[in-house]
Scaffold this motif. Structure first.
Motif, PDB file in Angstrom:
ATOM      1  N   UNK A  26     -14.696 -38.391 -27.077  1.00  0.00           N
ATOM      2  CA  UNK A  26     -14.863 -39.823 -26.848  1.00  0.00           C
ATOM      3  C   UNK A  26     -16.329 -40.077 -26.537  1.00  0.00           C
ATOM      4  N   UNK A  27     -17.098 -40.248 -27.602  1.00  0.00           N
ATOM      5  CA  UNK A  27     -18.555 -40.313 -27.460  1.00  0.00           C
ATOM      6  C   UNK A  27     -19.006 -41.467 -26.585  1.00  0.00           C
ATOM      7  N   UNK A  28     -18.177 -42.507 -26.442  1.00  0.00           N
ATOM      8  CA  UNK A  28     -18.563 -43.658 -25.628  1.00  0.00           C
ATOM      9  C   UNK A  28     -18.503 -43.365 -24.141  1.00  0.00           C
ATOM     10  N   UNK A  29     -17.791 -42.329 -23.738  1.00  0.00           N
ATOM     11  CA  UNK A  29     -17.618 -42.023 -22.323  1.00  0.00           C
ATOM     12  C   UNK A  29     -18.652 -41.007 -21.849  1.00  0.00           C
ATOM     13  N   UNK A  30     -18.945 -41.072 -20.550  1.00  0.00           N
ATOM     14  CA  UNK A  30     -19.833 -40.094 -19.946  1.00  0.00           C
ATOM     15  C   UNK A  30     -19.137 -38.738 -19.892  1.00  0.00           C
ATOM     16  N   UNK A  31     -19.914 -37.688 -20.040  1.00  0.00           N
ATOM     17  CA  UNK A  31     -19.349 -36.343 -19.939  1.00  0.00           C
ATOM     18  C   UNK A  31     -19.081 -36.009 -18.481  1.00  0.00           C
ATOM     19  N   UNK A  32     -17.995 -35.296 -18.245  1.00  0.00           N
ATOM     20  CA  UNK A  32     -17.637 -34.915 -16.888  1.00  0.00           C
ATOM     21  C   UNK A  32     -18.568 -33.821 -16.389  1.00  0.00           C
ATOM     22  N   UNK A  33     -18.728 -33.761 -15.083  1.00  0.00           N
ATOM     23  CA  UNK A  33     -19.474 -32.682 -14.454  1.00  0.00           C
ATOM     24  C   UNK A  33     -18.783 -31.358 -14.793  1.00  0.00           C
ATOM     25  N   UNK A  34     -19.533 -30.376 -15.301  1.00  0.00           N
ATOM     26  CA  UNK A  34     -18.910 -29.089 -15.655  1.00  0.00           C
ATOM     27  C   UNK A  34     -18.186 -28.432 -14.490  1.00  0.00           C
ATOM     28  N   UNK A  35     -18.619 -28.745 -13.266  1.00  0.00           N
ATOM     29  CA  UNK A  35     -17.998 -28.138 -12.086  1.00  0.00           C
ATOM     30  C   UNK A  35     -16.803 -28.931 -11.568  1.00  0.00           C
ATOM     31  N   UNK A  36     -16.536 -30.090 -12.180  1.00  0.00           N
ATOM     32  CA  UNK A  36     -15.421 -30.919 -11.712  1.00  0.00           C
ATOM     33  C   UNK A  36     -14.098 -30.211 -11.984  1.00  0.00           C
ATOM     34  N   UNK A  37     -13.192 -30.341 -11.058  1.00  0.00           N
ATOM     35  CA  UNK A  37     -11.869 -29.728 -11.205  1.00  0.00           C
ATOM     36  C   UNK A  37     -10.798 -30.810 -11.228  1.00  0.00           C
ATOM     37  N   UNK A  38      -9.681 -30.463 -11.821  1.00  0.00           N
ATOM     38  CA  UNK A  38      -8.573 -31.401 -11.873  1.00  0.00           C
ATOM     39  C   UNK A  38      -8.692 -32.371 -13.033  1.00  0.00           C
ATOM     40  N   UNK A  39      -7.570 -32.865 -13.494  1.00  0.00           N
ATOM     41  CA  UNK A  39      -7.507 -33.832 -14.586  1.00  0.00           C
ATOM     42  C   UNK A  39      -6.636 -35.002 -14.142  1.00  0.00           C
ATOM     43  N   UNK A  40      -7.164 -36.205 -14.279  1.00  0.00           N
ATOM     44  CA  UNK A  40      -6.398 -37.411 -13.951  1.00  0.00           C
ATOM     45  C   UNK A  40      -5.678 -37.978 -15.167  1.00  0.00           C
ATOM     46  N   UNK A  41      -6.327 -37.844 -16.338  1.00  0.00           N
ATOM     47  CA  UNK A  41      -5.799 -38.466 -17.553  1.00  0.00           C
ATOM     48  C   UNK A  41      -5.914 -37.474 -18.705  1.00  0.00           C
ATOM     49  N   UNK A  42      -4.853 -37.372 -19.497  1.00  0.00           N
ATOM     50  CA  UNK A  42      -4.856 -36.539 -20.694  1.00  0.00           C
ATOM     51  C   UNK A  42      -4.694 -37.422 -21.917  1.00  0.00           C
ATOM     52  N   UNK A  43      -5.551 -37.220 -22.905  1.00  0.00           N
ATOM     53  CA  UNK A  43      -5.484 -37.951 -24.171  1.00  0.00           C
ATOM     54  C   UNK A  43      -5.240 -36.933 -25.272  1.00  0.00           C
ATOM     55  N   UNK A  44      -4.128 -37.079 -25.979  1.00  0.00           N
ATOM     56  CA  UNK A  44      -3.771 -36.097 -26.990  1.00  0.00           C
ATOM     57  C   UNK A  44      -3.283 -36.792 -28.253  1.00  0.00           C
ATOM     58  N   UNK A  45      -3.508 -36.133 -29.387  1.00  0.00           N
ATOM     59  CA  UNK A  45      -2.998 -36.601 -30.662  1.00  0.00           C
ATOM     60  C   UNK A  45      -1.640 -35.962 -30.912  1.00  0.00           C
ATOM     61  N   UNK A  46      -0.688 -36.759 -31.360  1.00  0.00           N
ATOM     62  CA  UNK A  46       0.648 -36.234 -31.622  1.00  0.00           C
ATOM     63  C   UNK A  46       1.574 -37.332 -32.090  1.00  0.00           C
ATOM     64  N   UNK A  47       2.830 -36.989 -32.221  1.00  0.00           N
ATOM     65  CA  UNK A  47       3.827 -37.956 -32.684  1.00  0.00           C
ATOM     66  C   UNK A  47       4.057 -39.031 -31.625  1.00  0.00           C
ATOM     67  N   UNK A  48       4.106 -40.282 -32.073  1.00  0.00           N
ATOM     68  CA  UNK A  48       4.364 -41.426 -31.201  1.00  0.00           C
ATOM     69  C   UNK A  48       5.548 -42.196 -31.776  1.00  0.00           C
ATOM     70  N   UNK A  49       6.551 -42.511 -30.975  1.00  0.00           N
ATOM     71  CA  UNK A  49       7.731 -43.218 -31.497  1.00  0.00           C
ATOM     72  C   UNK A  49       7.374 -44.628 -31.953  1.00  0.00           C
ATOM     73  N   UNK A  50       8.194 -45.147 -32.862  1.00  0.00           N
ATOM     74  CA  UNK A  50       7.982 -46.505 -33.358  1.00  0.00           C
ATOM     75  C   UNK A  50       8.558 -47.550 -32.422  1.00  0.00           C
TER      76      UNK A  50
END
Length: 329
Positions: A26-50
């Motif tokens: 996501x080039x529009x977003x700032x890169x996270x600190x390499x030392x940051x731990x934990x994930x608040x949000x996951x963005x993944x490509x996959x099947x999405x129901x209609x």
């Protein structure tokens, strides 16, 4: 979360104070600190129901059920936002894949829904981190939010907090904001007024005469919020700055909520209004009117600048001014 953020192909970003792990960059977003731990949000490509089923609440372009929101950008992708923690997307199979368009809806509608699912208070407002604190700017489309943020950033060197959406949080009775998406979207006349060439800039997906400028870095950390300025452009006359109070101040805050229809889906009844009232009471609310033309823009900004930072204009690193003394109305 289910994925290892260190795994190959996972990109780490940060936005609104949230740590994001994404299967696409996501080039529009700032890169996270390499030392940051934990994930608040996951963005993944996959099947999405209609569909989310017969029990879903159906609106013009989206549907919601329980802790999920589903919407489709025709010819681009379908998105499923779940629990304030994940965004799943499925590109349209019948069209040539357009990653730029996918990101536009990802960081607009989908991210807005996720913020509301988390119970946050996003305002449709750009912002600047002045030496005294953050000032936010709102108004209808075309009121000049991005132009003003860009102009003040170039003139005083104040870091850009956000171009379009700013999350405001009440931390122990004091309002704060965090850095949003580090970019600017400017109309052609604003680029010309600031002598910024169009060559190499990305055009807005929906508006041909608007261009996106990505910034090298966004504002990092949390900053106290001083106030919200409602922008109003007029055909002629002189600029003016007034203080809004009571109902007008509350109406300005509530009218600036980003995607309020999503908030009403997940929030308890009345909670958005109560949070808006606390936010309106916790900062200055101003209205700034100026001529629509960008000619003599610096002169027309003088009342606003005086209201933001006082009669003397501090540069980054200098002592803050008393902003309360400069407002009028």
């Amino acid at each position: 979360m289910q994925r290892d953020p260190a795994a190959a192909g996972i990109h780490r970003h940060v936005v609104h104070g949230l740590q994001v792990a994404s299967s696409i960059e996501l080039a529009d977003l700032a890169r996270a600190d390499p030392d940051a731990t934990g994930i608040d949000v996951e963005i993944i490509e996959g099947d999405v129901p209609a569909s989310l089923g017969e029990q879903a609440v159906i609106r013009d372009y989206w549907q919601a059920h329980a802790d999920q929101l589903l919407f489709e950008a025709p010819g681009i992708a379908r998105y499923l936002v779940s629990g304030g923690r994940s965004i799943r997307f499925e590109p349209s199979a019948d069209e040539v894949r357009d990653d730029h368009a996918i990101r536009v809806y990802m960081l607009g509608t989908a991210l807005g829904a996720l913020l509301h699912q988390r119970g946050l208070f996003p305002l449709h407002a750009g912002g600047l981190a002045t030496p005294s604190g953050a000032w936010l700017f709102t108004g209808h489309s075309g009121a000049g939010k991005s132009t003003l943020v860009a102009w003040l950033h170039r003139r005083f060197g104040w870091p850009i907090l956000s171009d379009d959406v700013t999350v405001v949080e009440d931390a122990g009775g004091r309002l704060h904001a965090r850095g949003g998406i580090p970019r600017l979207r400017l109309w052609r006349d604003a680029l010309a007024a600031m002598s910024v060439p169009e060559d190499g800039l990305v055009r807005d997906l929906l508006r041909f005469d608007k261009f996106q400028l990505s910034l090298d870095s966004g504002y990092e950390g949390r900053i106290p919020v001083l106030g919200l300025v409602l922008l109003e452009s007029v055909d002629d006359g002189e600029s003016s700055l007034t203080r809004l109070r009571g109902h007008e101040a509350l109406a300005t805050v509530m009218g600036s909520v980003y995607r309020p229809e999503f908030a009403e889906t997940w929030r308890p009844p009345g909670s958005l209004f109560l949070d808006g009232a606390r936010i309106a009471a916790g900062m200055q609310i101003l209205k700034f009117s100026r001529p629509r033309s960008l000619a003599d823009y610096d002169r027309h900004l003088e009342p606003l600048i005086a209201g933001l930072v006082g009669t003397s204009i501090p540069r980054p690193g200098t002592a803050p001014a008393d902003t309360n003394a400069a407002t009028t109305g």
